[in-house]
Each structure stands twice: as structure tokens, then as C-alpha cells.
Design a protein around this motif. Sequence first.
Motif, mmCIF file in Angstrom:
data_model
loop_
_atom_site.group_PDB
_atom_site.id
_atom_site.type_symbol
_atom_site.label_atom_id
_atom_site.label_comp_id
_atom_site.label_asym_id
_atom_site.label_seq_id
_atom_site.Cartn_x
_atom_site.Cartn_y
_atom_site.Cartn_z
ATOM 1 N N VAL A 129 -1.391 -1.989 -7.782
ATOM 2 C CA VAL A 129 -2.444 -1.662 -6.803
ATOM 3 C C VAL A 129 -3.693 -2.516 -7.059
ATOM 4 O O VAL A 129 -4.380 -2.945 -6.128
ATOM 5 N N LEU A 132 1.896 6.141 0.273
ATOM 6 C CA LEU A 132 1.310 6.498 1.571
ATOM 7 C C LEU A 132 2.384 6.564 2.647
ATOM 8 O O LEU A 132 3.405 5.878 2.556
ATOM 9 N N VAL A 192 -10.722 2.219 1.495
ATOM 10 C CA VAL A 192 -10.067 1.152 2.263
ATOM 11 C C VAL A 192 -10.203 1.456 3.754
ATOM 12 O O VAL A 192 -10.515 0.567 4.562
ATOM 13 N N LEU A 206 -9.458 0.178 -4.012
ATOM 14 C CA LEU A 206 -8.151 0.040 -4.655
ATOM 15 C C LEU A 206 -8.295 0.001 -6.180
ATOM 16 O O LEU A 206 -7.449 0.540 -6.902
ATOM 17 N N SER A 265 -0.933 4.213 6.142
ATOM 18 C CA SER A 265 -1.085 2.782 5.830
ATOM 19 C C SER A 265 -1.555 1.987 7.047
ATOM 20 O O SER A 265 -2.139 0.918 6.907
ATOM 21 N N GLN A 283 -9.073 4.937 -4.719
ATOM 22 C CA GLN A 283 -9.615 5.783 -3.640
ATOM 23 C C GLN A 283 -9.277 5.124 -2.294
ATOM 24 O O GLN A 283 -10.018 4.276 -1.800
ATOM 25 N N TYR A 284 -8.178 5.570 -1.676
ATOM 26 C CA TYR A 284 -7.719 4.913 -0.453
ATOM 27 C C TYR A 284 -8.691 5.114 0.707
ATOM 28 O O TYR A 284 -8.796 4.255 1.593
ATOM 29 N N TRP A 285 -9.440 6.220 0.685
ATOM 30 C CA TRP A 285 -10.387 6.465 1.779
ATOM 31 C C TRP A 285 -11.426 5.349 1.875
ATOM 32 O O TRP A 285 -11.958 5.076 2.954
ATOM 33 N N LEU A 312 0.614 3.280 -3.432
ATOM 34 C CA LEU A 312 -0.210 4.496 -3.353
ATOM 35 C C LEU A 312 0.567 5.676 -2.768
ATOM 36 O O LEU A 312 -0.026 6.735 -2.541
ATOM 37 N N LEU A 351 0.840 -1.207 0.000
ATOM 38 C CA LEU A 351 0.000 0.000 0.000
ATOM 39 C C LEU A 351 0.875 1.257 0.000
ATOM 40 O O LEU A 351 0.601 2.222 -0.724
ATOM 41 N N GLU A 352 1.943 1.239 0.829
ATOM 42 C CA GLU A 352 2.820 2.410 0.911
ATOM 43 C C GLU A 352 3.532 2.642 -0.425
ATOM 44 O O GLU A 352 3.627 3.777 -0.907
ATOM 45 N N SER A 412 -12.917 -2.382 0.341
ATOM 46 C CA SER A 412 -11.490 -2.056 0.186
ATOM 47 C C SER A 412 -11.009 -2.407 -1.221
ATOM 48 O O SER A 412 -10.256 -1.646 -1.846
#
Lengths: 458, 42
Positions: free
Chosen positions: A183, A52, A114, A106, A57, A110-112, A50, A46-47, A102
Motif C-alpha cells: 500500500v 476494498l 484518498v 495511503l 475503489s 486512511q482510505y477516506w 486495502l 487498492l482493492e 491521497s
Amino acid sequence: MAAGFLTRERTVAPPGWSRWLIPPAALSIHLSIGQAYAWSVFKPPLEAGLDLSGFLSALPFTLGIIMLGLSAALFGTRVDANGPRWAMVVSSACFVSGFLISALGLYLGQYWLVVLGYGFVGGIGLGIGYISPVSTLIKWFPDRPGLSTGIAIMGFGGGALIASPLTQQLLGTFGATGANPDVGGVGNTFLVLGLIYAVFMSVGWLLIRVPPEGWAPAGWDPAAARKRPLISLANVSARNAIKTPQFWFLWVVLCFNVTAGIGILEKAAPIYRDFFPGGTTAALAAAAAGFVAILSLANAIGRILWSSTSDFLGRKNMYRIYLGVGALLYLALTLTTNTNKVVFLVCCLLILSFYGAGFATVPAYLRDLFGTYQVGAIHGRLLTAWSVAGVLGPLIVNAIADARIAAGVQGPGRYTTAFMIMIGLLVIGFVCNELIRPVDEKFHEPAVEAAARTEAAA
Amino acid sequence: MSTESWGPVQWIGAVLLWLWVLVPFGYGLYQLLTRIPALFGS
């Protein structure tokens, strides 16, 4: 029709139903929701994928643990009223939806989603799922409540053992590893995990049963069992339980016992590297990973071993061991530091076994103090202590270790101050455990009313 | 509420139910145990 299937009446066990079918039903839920402890496997892809920060994360996991405590506290009474099948279906729906939302997040970048899906929606599934089988197990195993809840809660610890390698394999299969992870591949991993857990958890809610009213194991005499100290003859409602000092003493006991365990668990790998820095970088990394693994094993074994032992030694005595011996073990770690690896390992293993056991023994302690009437709801309210400890433990260890590192301290000295604080917390917890007495009669439910309510619920 | 009245179907069902949870747990446990020898330099 569907609602009828979820009612408590439809889950009353038919003649011939063995109580030994209940622990695997409970484990189907706990082995699944225990996946939460394997969240760290998702952090690197994820880091990298995306871009992050470490904080972002970790956010879905942090929110998930907070929601675990809140939902267990808020929905505990409803779980007791509606029965274990309803609770397990709601838990499964929320937990699986968390994975599916989630995955969608992905795919859309849109990470929000997740954070919302895994952390908020999935976190509600964690809380309801965690308490869903507890009161049922206690009713099926009135002679061995520590053993039965120990099996289920060991499952929560064991869930990460399954999820961690499984997630790593799925991430590898979908090209979501390395410096440039796909991703969409991380999304595929969430999707597949969600589907696996939907199937795995269904066995839990299909097979869970409550015992018929008045059922007791053959040869078990409730009157003889209740002659032991602190085992209540009466029932206390969840509303009244939180008005008792016993509840809050136990809240502090659980909170500080968990904080002390997290003190080591949170920074297990760096602690090992700072205590025993010898060898090549690769060998040291492998040894640190081995240290984390053996701690996880101690955490899982402690849940069933010590919780089962509490059926014979009594709950108060077990917490005397967890907290009193735990404090002495931390003291031994602080004084001997890295002079003897065997002493270091034995101390850490026992501390982690007491950490897991603290979780596993507490439902039986609540049963002893407050009866079985609303033990699930009371347990749910007590789990807010876990949420607080989940913030407190890492905060203490990270803040002190970071300050010591910034001050140029090398080796075990980075952690000794944090360990001393853990000793203080364990001593406070020990005193609180000593102050626990039987609940005052003014908090007891009237016998006739409690029996009628229990009958109506059954 | 006991297994005394169980026939073969009930026993097979019960064994499958326990395997349903013990096989994944065993898999996870095996993966965990393989990492421990490195702690002792093996």
C-alpha cells in the motif's frame, strides 16, 4: 506581487507572441487532468491492498467527475473574470494536492483521505482546469474555434493514454502490483505522479496569454464570419444564458450524446467478449484489450477531426451527424450484432469518435450562440450534463446487461435492449438540436456595457 | 502577433514547448497502438 502575476492584465500577450503557443499551454493542463480516465489502473492494487469493494475503489473517480461538473459550473464565472493563468494555477494546486493528500492517506492507511484528496480536492482541479483555456483559445482562434478547442479537449482524452502506462510502471517499480501489493508503494506512486504533474502543468500557467483587446488574426473578417446561420453578433451573460431554451436544448444534446458513447465505453471489453467469444482465453483477453485501445484512439481522434470539421460545416450540422448518424450506427449494431466483425468495429469506432467530438465541438457551439463574453462560465454550467451522463450511461448499460445475464441471455442479446435505449436518447438529442435557433435579443448584453466590461476585464 | 519577427531563440522555445506536450502524448499513443494488433489476431 504573487497575486499580480495571476491577474488577467499580466497575461496580455506582448507584441510578437504567436497564437500557436497557446495550444501547448492548454495541452499542458488538459493532458494532465485527463489522468482521471486512467483511474481504473489504481483499482486492483487498492482493492487487494486495502480489501476494498469495487464500489469503494471507484469512489474517488466518481466523486472526481461529479466535482468536475459542479466546480466548472460554480467557478466558471470567476474563471472568466480572473483569467486563464489564475484558473490554471488554482487547477494545478487542487489537482496536485489531490495526489499528495491521497499519498498521505495511503501512508497512514486512511482510505477516506484518498476519496477526499483525489475525488473532492482533485475533482475541483479537474473542473477548473477543464474550462480554464477554452475561452482563451476561442479568443485567439476566432477563425477556427473548433480546431483550437478540439486540440485542447483531445488532450483531456489523451491524458489517460500517458497516465495509464506511466502509472502501471510506477506501481511495478514500487512493488504495488500482484495479489499482495504494497500500500505504501501505491502511496509512492501517487506522490511521484503529483510531483510530475506539478512540473508539467506549470508550463501551462507560465505560458498562457490572452490576446490584446481588439486583436484579430491577419486577414480575418468577423463580419463575414458572422453571416453564417446561428453565429451571434452579440454577447450573452452566463446568468442570462441559463434562462434561454438554447442552453437547455444543448444541455440535453450533450448529456445524451455522452450517455450514448458511455454505453459502449463503459463495458467495451465485456461487449467484445460477448460479441466475439472465439479463441483461447488469453487471446480473447488480448483482443478485448485491443478493442478498448482502438476505441480510445477513436475517441481522441474524433475530438480534433470532427471539431475542426465543424469550422467548415457549422456546429448544428455536426451535431446532426453525431446524433443522427450515431443513432443509425447503433441501429446497425443492434441488427447485425456479431455477423460481421468489420461492420461491428466501424460502427463502434464512429460512435466513439462522435462521443469525443461532442465534447470538443460544444465550446464553439456556445461561442456561436452566446458570444465570447462569458463563454467559459457558460461552458462550465453546461458540463453538469456530463456529470449526469456519467451516472446515466453506466446505470443504463450495467442495469440492463446485468438483468439480461441474470435471465440467462448469452452473447450480443445482453446489450441489444441497452442499444435500443441509446437510439432513443440520440433521437431525442437530434430533435433538441433541430430546435436550436439564434438567441432572442432580450438576452443580449447591451453593446456599450458589454464592451466596457470586456475592456475592464482585459 | 505573428512569428515573422521571431529570432532563433523564439523558434527554439516554440519547438521545445510543442515537444513538451507531444513527446509524452507520443509515448502514450505508442503504448496504445501496441495493443491494437491483438484485436486482429496478431
